[in-house]
Design an enzyme around this catalytic site. Structure first.
Site, PDB file in Angstrom:
ATOM      1  N   LYS A  24       3.315   3.639 -20.626  1.00 47.24           N
ATOM      2  CA  LYS A  24       4.727   3.775 -21.010  1.00 47.24           C
ATOM      3  C   LYS A  24       4.869   4.789 -22.143  1.00 47.24           C
ATOM      4  CE  LYS A  24       7.267   0.083 -20.839  1.00 47.24           C
ATOM      5  NZ  LYS A  24       7.498  -1.303 -21.203  1.00 47.24           N
ATOM      6  N   ARG A  94       8.160  -2.733 -27.351  1.00 44.05           N
ATOM      7  CA  ARG A  94       7.663  -3.020 -25.989  1.00 44.05           C
ATOM      8  C   ARG A  94       6.180  -2.770 -25.875  1.00 44.05           C
ATOM      9  NH1 ARG A  94      11.790  -1.906 -21.716  1.00 44.05           N
ATOM     10  NH2 ARG A  94      13.714  -1.505 -22.818  1.00 44.05           N
ATOM     11  N   GLY A 103       5.628  -6.800 -16.382  1.00 42.84           N
ATOM     12  CA  GLY A 103       6.120  -8.120 -16.781  1.00 42.84           C
ATOM     13  C   GLY A 103       5.075  -9.029 -17.377  1.00 42.84           C
ATOM     14  N   MET A 105       3.252  -8.616 -20.222  1.00 44.73           N
ATOM     15  CA  MET A 105       3.214  -8.725 -21.686  1.00 44.73           C
ATOM     16  C   MET A 105       4.634  -8.717 -22.229  1.00 44.73           C
ATOM     17  SD  MET A 105      -0.070  -6.414 -22.477  1.00 44.73           S
ATOM     18  CE  MET A 105       0.518  -5.117 -21.450  1.00 44.73           C
ATOM     19  N   ARG A 338       7.109   5.825 -14.417  1.00 41.34           N
ATOM     20  CA  ARG A 338       5.689   5.654 -14.091  1.00 41.34           C
ATOM     21  C   ARG A 338       5.545   5.856 -12.591  1.00 41.34           C
ATOM     22  NH1 ARG A 338       5.845  -0.807 -15.305  1.00 41.34           N
ATOM     23  NH2 ARG A 338       7.408  -1.290 -13.758  1.00 41.34           N
ATOM     24  N   HIS A 454      10.723  -9.804 -10.397  1.00 43.15           N
ATOM     25  CA  HIS A 454       9.288 -10.062 -10.552  1.00 43.15           C
ATOM     26  C   HIS A 454       8.619 -10.398  -9.217  1.00 43.15           C
ATOM     27  CE1 HIS A 454       5.865 -12.752 -11.365  1.00 43.15           C
ATOM     28  NE2 HIS A 454       5.570 -11.795 -12.218  1.00 43.15           N
ATOM     29  N   SER A 770     -30.592   0.036  10.082  1.00 38.97           N
ATOM     30  CA  SER A 770     -29.254  -0.361   9.644  1.00 38.97           C
ATOM     31  C   SER A 770     -29.429  -1.380   8.519  1.00 38.97           C
ATOM     32  CB  SER A 770     -28.498  -0.969  10.825  1.00 38.97           C
ATOM     33  OG  SER A 770     -27.262  -1.431  10.372  1.00 38.97           O
ATOM     34  N   CYS A 838     -24.439  -2.256   8.165  1.00 42.30           N
ATOM     35  CA  CYS A 838     -23.588  -3.091   8.998  1.00 42.30           C
ATOM     36  C   CYS A 838     -23.263  -4.436   8.334  1.00 42.30           C
ATOM     37  CB  CYS A 838     -24.204  -3.316  10.372  1.00 42.30           C
ATOM     38  SG  CYS A 838     -25.757  -4.204  10.274  1.00 42.30           S
ATOM     39  N   TYR A 858     -23.811   6.467   8.747  1.00 39.68           N
ATOM     40  CA  TYR A 858     -22.591   5.769   9.172  1.00 39.68           C
ATOM     41  C   TYR A 858     -22.422   4.462   8.421  1.00 39.68           C
ATOM     42  CZ  TYR A 858     -25.499   2.564  11.908  1.00 39.68           C
ATOM     43  OH  TYR A 858     -26.412   1.623  12.280  1.00 39.68           O
TER      44      TYR A 858
END
Ligand code: PEP
Ligand code: MG
Length: 881
Positions: A24, A94, A103, A105, A338, A454, A770, A838, A858
Site C-alpha cells: 500500500k 492503515r 482485511g 490487519m 494494487r 470480505h 521415472s 510420476c 518429462y
C-alpha cells in the site's frame, strides 16, 4: 536521534520499495509520483515493525521522532494542525504488508478527533452532523482496534437510537443525537477499560501505530499467512495519511473498483460506490453499495476523471488494478491501488487480452497467471440445460458451483469440513475471523455485502464458489436456520450455490465439467511453445487417457496396473491367484486374468497412440487384494454362531490363515514391487504377455504404439536384470508366435534412495527411469506416506519444522539431492536415457520447476493437473534459463 530512516513521505518512495514500505505504501508513493490525486501522507517502514515486535513491543529509537517530524510536514502541506482546535488535521492509520493480506490487519480512520477538535471540525465545515459522525466512528473504531472492545456493543447503541428515532440509515441520525451517542460510547469505554477515551491526539497516534504493528500477529493474519504461504517475518508497514471525507454529504462517497472484471476478466470498469460513506464501509460489506456505473449519473465529472485515472494506472502498472478511492465534495482522491486479486478465469483472460492490446508480452502473460490457480478452471459448474428452481438469487461473487450442508458458523464448518463432509458456510456477512471455516467449506453464501465484501474477496482468492449479498435470505443464528419467505432451511439441509450467476438452489443439482476458453487454450499453446519439459498423464483407463489428451498430455507416464486388478469381476480371480496352492493353480488364474489385462492394455495404448505409455508391472503388497482380516474374523464367528456348514467355515478359516501368512509389519517396505515379480515371476510374465499381445493386435489394426514396461521398487541392478530376462523371454515367445516385431522399452522407477545411488549401474541395463517421488519421499524422510499427513505433518508445518508437506511439494534438499545424484549418474552412464517423474509432485508447480532445473525429460501427473503442469513447465523455463 537514530540515523536509521524508518519514515518515508509519499514523495520519497516508489513502487519498487514494496518490501520496505509494504504494497500500500509503495503504491501510494508511486501514485503521488505520477501525479495522481493522493491525500498527503507518509509510511513507517516494515523494519520498524519487525524491530518493534522483536524487541517485545518497544519502538526502535528514532521512529516516533521521525513520525512527528513527518506529521509536521503534513501540517505545513495542508495548513492544518494535528490536535489544533480550530483547524484540525485528521489522519487515517492503515496497515500495509509487502504482500497483500486484505482485511487481515487493522485500520483506524479519523484519528486526531477529541472533544475539542470535533468542535473545530464542525465549525470549519459548517457541518456539525458530519463532524460528530466522524468522532462517533473514530471512537468506535479506535475502541475496537486499539482498546480491543467488541464493536457490537457500540453498534447496539447506534441501533437503539435509530429505533428511537425510527431511522433506517446511520447518516440520518442528527448531530444532537450523535452527541448523545458519543457520550454513551465514552461511558462504555470508561466502564470497559477503567479509563477515559484518550483525548491527547499524540497518544492516540502512538497507540494506533502500536495496534497496527501488533495486528501483524493477530490470529486471522497468522492463519491467512499460513494458508497463503506468506513469510511471518515480513512485518507490516503503517501508512499515515490525511483524511479525505466521503461522508460529507450526497456529493461524497467512497468506493472500490477493479480496472477489469475480476470474475471474468472482461475489460470493463467494475466496482461499487457508497454515497455519503467513509473508508471501510464498502469493504466491510455492512451496507450494500451501488454499482460503479451509477457514479456516471450521480457525479458525471468525477466518473470521467475516475475512468481516466484507472486507464492511467493500468497502463502504468501494466496489470489489472484494484483501487480504493474517496470523493469529497465532488473531488476524487485515490487511497490505494494494487494488482487486483482475480479468479483464474479472469487472470487468464486479462493476461491474454493484454497481449493482444500490446500491453504485455506473451512471456509476461505466461508468468502472470498462477499455475496452481488455473486448476480452478477445470472445476464443476451448474448444468444450465437442466431447469433449476432457485430459491434465492444473490451476487455472483466467485464462480464455480458448490453443494453441501448448510452450516452457520465457521468453527463448525471447519470441524465438519475437516472430517470430509461437504458444507456451505452461510453467514450474514463474513469477517476475517471466519477464514478457517471458509477454507473447509465448499462455498460461501452471505445475506449482506457486495462483490468486494470480505466473503467475496477471500472466496475468489481461494477459488471457492461464493454468492454474497443474497438479501432474500433471513438468517436466524440461534434458531440455526434461514428463511426465504415461508421456506425454512435448517442447519444440515443441502443446498447448491452457483457462484457464476448468484443462484441458490435447494438440494443437489446436476453439474457439468468445465469447457476451456479460447484464451485458456491460447495461453497453454504459448506454454507449449515455451516449455522444455514434456507433460504426460498418470492414467489407468482409456477414459482417463482420453481426458488427459484433451488436456494436452503427450503420453502416459504411469499406468498403475494394480488398479485394473481391483475391478469387481476380477478381484475373485486375483484372489484365486494369490491363494493358489500350486504353480498350476496360479497359472490357471493368471490365464483368466490375461484376457482382461490384454483388453486393458489394448484400450489404453490405443487411446494414447502414437504417444508412449509407461505400463508399470504390479506394485502393491498382495494382501491389499484380500478381504480385511477383522471383517473375516467377525464373519467366521457369525457363521459358527449360526451353525453354518462346516465346509464353508473351513474355507473361510483357510482364507484367514493365508491372510495372516501374507500380513506384514511394514507392508510399504515389504513384499511388493519387483519383489513380487521375483517371488512370483509368472505374474509379471502374464502382464508382459498381455502388453505384447495387445500391441500385436493394434499393429494388425495399423495403430502404432510405444510401450514402456516399467519395473517398480528396484534397489539393485540384479533385480532389474533378472526381471528383464523374464520379460524378454515372454517377448520372444510372442514374437515367434505372431511374427510381429514390436517397439517397446524396459525401464524402472527410481523410488528408493539406493536405486538413485546406483542409477549408473541401472542405466547400463534400463532404457528409461521415472522418479516415483511418493515412495522416494517416504523412504528418504522415513515418513510413512499412509500416516504422516494425518498424524504429524500438520504439527511439523505448524511448528515450522518443515515449510511444505513433502508429499505435495518436492523436498528439494533431501529427495531433490537424490534425484540430482541419480540424474548425473544415469546420464553419465547413458547420455540420453529418458528420465521423468510420476509421483504426485509431477503436477505441483514448484516440483515441476525443480524437474526442469535438474534436466528431466518429462513430468507426469493426474489428468486434471495437466494444464497446471504445462503452464508451470513454461514458467520454469522462463524463470530459470
Ligand atoms: C511413487 O511412488 O511415486 C509412484 C508414482 O508410485 P505409487 O504412488 O504407485 O507407489
Ligand atoms: Mg511407488
Amino acid at each position: 536521534m537514530s540515523s536509521k530512516k524508518y519514515v518515508y513521505l509519499f514523495e520519497e518512495g516508489n513502487s519498487d520499495m514494496r518490501s520496505l514500505l509494504g504494497g500500500k505504501g509503495a503504491n501510494l508513493a508511486e501514485m503521488t509520483r505520477i501525479g495522481l490525486p493522493v491525500p498527503p501522507g507518509f509510511t513507517i517502514n516494515t523494519e520498524a515493525c519487525n524491530e518493534y515486535l522483536a524487541s517485545g513491543y518497544e519502538f526502535p529509537s528514532g521512529v516516533l521522532d521521525q513520525v512527528f517530524s513527518a506529521l509536521s510536514q503534513l501540517e505545513a502541506h495542508t495548513g492544518k494542525g494535528f490536535g489544533q482546535k480550530d483547524n484540525p488535521l485528521l489522519v487515517s492509520v492503515r496497515s500495509g504488508a509487502a504482500v497483500s493480506m486484505p482485511g487481515m490487519m487493522d485500520t483506524i480512520l479519523n484519528l486526531g478527533l477529541n472533544d475539542e477538535t470535533v468542535q473545530g471540525l464542525a465549525q470549519l465545515t459548517g457541518d456539525e452532523r458530519f463532524a460528530y459522525d466522524c468522532y462517533r466512528r473514530f471512537i468506535q473504531m479506535f475502541s475496537n482496534v486499539v482498546l480491543e472492545m467488541e464493536h457490537n456493543q457500540f453498534d447496539e447503541i447506534v441501533e437503539k437510537f435509530k429505533r428511537k428515532l425510527s431511522l433506517i440509515f446511520d447518516y440520518e441520525i442528527p448531530a444532537s443525537e450523535l452527541k448523545q451517542i458519543i457520550s454513551e460510547y465514552k461511558l462504555l469505554v470508561r466502564q470497559g477499560k477503567g479509563s477515559d477515551f484518550p483525548q491527547d491526539v499524540k497518544e492516540q497516534l502512538v497507540l494506533a501505530i502500536k495496534a497496527v504493528f501488533n495486528s501483524w500477529n493477530n490470529q486471522r493474519a497468522i492463519v491467512y499467512r499460513r494458508l497463503n504461504k506468506i513469510d511471518d517475518n515480513l512485518g507490516t508497514a503503517v501508512n499515515i495519511q490525511c483524511m479525505a471525507f466521503g461522508n460529507m454529504g450526497q456529493d461524497c462517497g467512497t468506493g472500490v473498483a477493479f480496472t477489469r472484471n475480476p470474475s471474468t476478466g472482461e475489460r470493463e470498469l467494475y466496482g461499487e460506490f457508497l454515497v455519503n460513506a467513509q473508508g471501510e464501509d464498502v469493504v466491510a460489506g455492512i451496507r450494500t453499495p451501488m454499482p460503479i456505473s451509477r457514479l456516471q449519473e450521480e457525479l458525471p465529472s468525477v466518473y470521467q476523471q475516475f475512468l481516466d485515472t484507472c486507464q492511467k494506472l493500468e497502463n502504468h502498472y501494466r496489470d489489472l488494478q484494484d483501487i480504493e478511492f474517496t470523493v469529497e465534495k465532488g473531488t476524487l482522491y485515490m487511497l490505494q491501488t494494487r494488482n487486483g486479486k482475480r479468479t483464474a478465469r479472469a487472470s487468464v483472460k486479462a493476461a491474454v487480452d493484454m497481449v493482444s492490446e500490446g500491453l504485455i508480452s506473451k512471456n509476461e502473460a505466461l508468468l502472470r497467471v498462477d499455475a496452481e490457480q488455473i486448476n480452478q478452471l477445470l472445476h464443476r459448474q451448474v448444468d444450465n440445460s437442466v431447469k433449476l428452481d432457485p430459491i434465492a438469487v444473490g451476487l455472483p461473487a466467485s464462480p464455480g458451483a458448490a453443494c453441501g450442508k448448510v452450516i452457520f458458523d465457521a468453527d463448525m464448518a471447519e470441524k465438519l469440513g475437516e472430517a470430509g463432509e461437504k458444507v456451505v458456510l452461510v453467514r450474514s456477512e463474513t469477517t476475517p475471523d471466519d477464514i478457517h471455516g471458509i477454507i473447509y467449506a465448499q462455498g460461501v453464501l452471505t445475506s449482506r455485502g457486495g462483490m468486494t465484501s470480505h466473503a467475496a474477496v477471500v472466496a475468489r482468492g481461494m477459488g471457492k464458489p461464493c454468492v454474497c449479498g443474497c438479501e432474500a435470505i433471513k438468517i436466524d443464528p440461534p434458531g440455526k436456520c434461514f428463511y426465504i419467505g415461508e421456506l425454512i432451511i435448517r442447519e444440515g439441509d443441502t443446498i447448491t450455490i452457483d457462484g457464476a450467476t448468484g443462484r441458490v438452489m435447494l438440494g443437489e443439482v446436476p453439474m457439468i465439467e468445465p469447457t476451456l476458453s479460447d484464451e485458456f487454450e491460447a495461453l497453454l499453446r504459448w506454454a507449449d511453445e515455451t516449455k522444455r519439459l514434456a507433460v504426460r498423464a498418470n492414467a489407468d483407463t482409456p477414459q482417463d487417457a482420453a481426458r488427459a489428451r484433451e488436456f494436452g498430455a503427450k503420453g502416459i507416464g504411469l499406468c498403475r496396473t494394480e488398479h485394473m486388478f481391483m475391478a469387481q469381476e476380477r478381484l475373485p480371480i486375483v484372489q484365486e491367484m494369490i491363494l493358489a496352492e500350486s504353480l498350476e493353480e496360479r497359472e490357471a488364474a493368471l490365464a483368466r486374468l490375461l484376457e482382461f489385462q490384454r483388453d486393458d492394455f489394448y484400450g489404453i495404448l490405443k487411446a494414447m497412440a502414437p504417444y508412449p505409455v509407461t505400463i508399470r508391472l504390479l506394485d502393491p503388497p498382495l494382501h491389499e487384494f484380500l478381504p480385511d482380516k477383522e471383517t473375516l474374523l467377525l464373519e467366521i464367528a457369525d457363521l459358527k454362531y449360526q451353525n453354518a456348514d462346516h465346509l464353508v467355515i473351513m474355507g473361510k478359516e483357510d482364507l484367514l490363515k493365508k491372510i495372516e501368512s501374507l500380513s506384514e509389519a511394514n507392508p510399504m517396505l515389504g513384499h511388493r514391487g519387483c519383489r513380487l515379480g521375483l517371488t512370483f515371476p509368472e505374474i509379471y510374465r502374464m502382464q508382459a504377455r498381455a502388453v505384447f499381445e495387445a500391441m500385436v493386435q493394434l499393429r494388425q489394426e495399423k495403430v502404432e504404439t510405444l510401450a514402456e514396461i516399467e519395473i517398480p521398487l528396484v534397489m539393485d541392478v540384479a533385480e532389474f536384470v533378472y526381471l528383464k530376462g523374464e520379460i524378454l523371454d515372454v517377448y520372444e515367445e510372442v514374437k515367434t508366435g505372431s511374427g510381429v516385431e514390436l517397439q517397446f522399452v524396459l525401464g524402472t522407477m527410481l523410488e528408493l534412495p539406493r536405486a538413485c545411488i546406483v542409477a549408473d549401474e541401472l542405466a547400463a541395463e534400463a532404457e528409461f527411469f521415472s522418479f516415483g517421488t511418493n515412495d522416494l519421499t517416504q523412504t528418504t524422510l522415513g515418513f510413512s506416506r499412509d500416516d504422516a499427513e494425518g498424524k504429524f505433518i500438520p504439527v511439523y508445518l505448524e511448528k515450522k519444522i518443515i515449510k511444505d508437506n513433502p508429499f505435495a511439494v518436492l523436498d528439494r534438499k533431501g529427495v531433490g539431492s537424490l534425484m540430482r545424484i541419480a540424474e548425473e549418474k544415469a546420464r553419465g552412464a547413458k547420455k540420453n536415457i529418458l528420465m521423468g517423474i510420476c509421483g504426485e509432485h509431477g503436477g505441483d508447480p514448484s516440483s515441476v520447476e525443480f524437474c526442469h532445473i535438474i534436466g528431466l525429460d518429462y513430468v507426469s501427473c493426474s489428468p486434471y493437473r495437466i494444464p497446471v503442469a504445462r503452464l508451470a513447465a513454461a514458467q520454469a523455463k522462463l524463470n530459470n534459463d
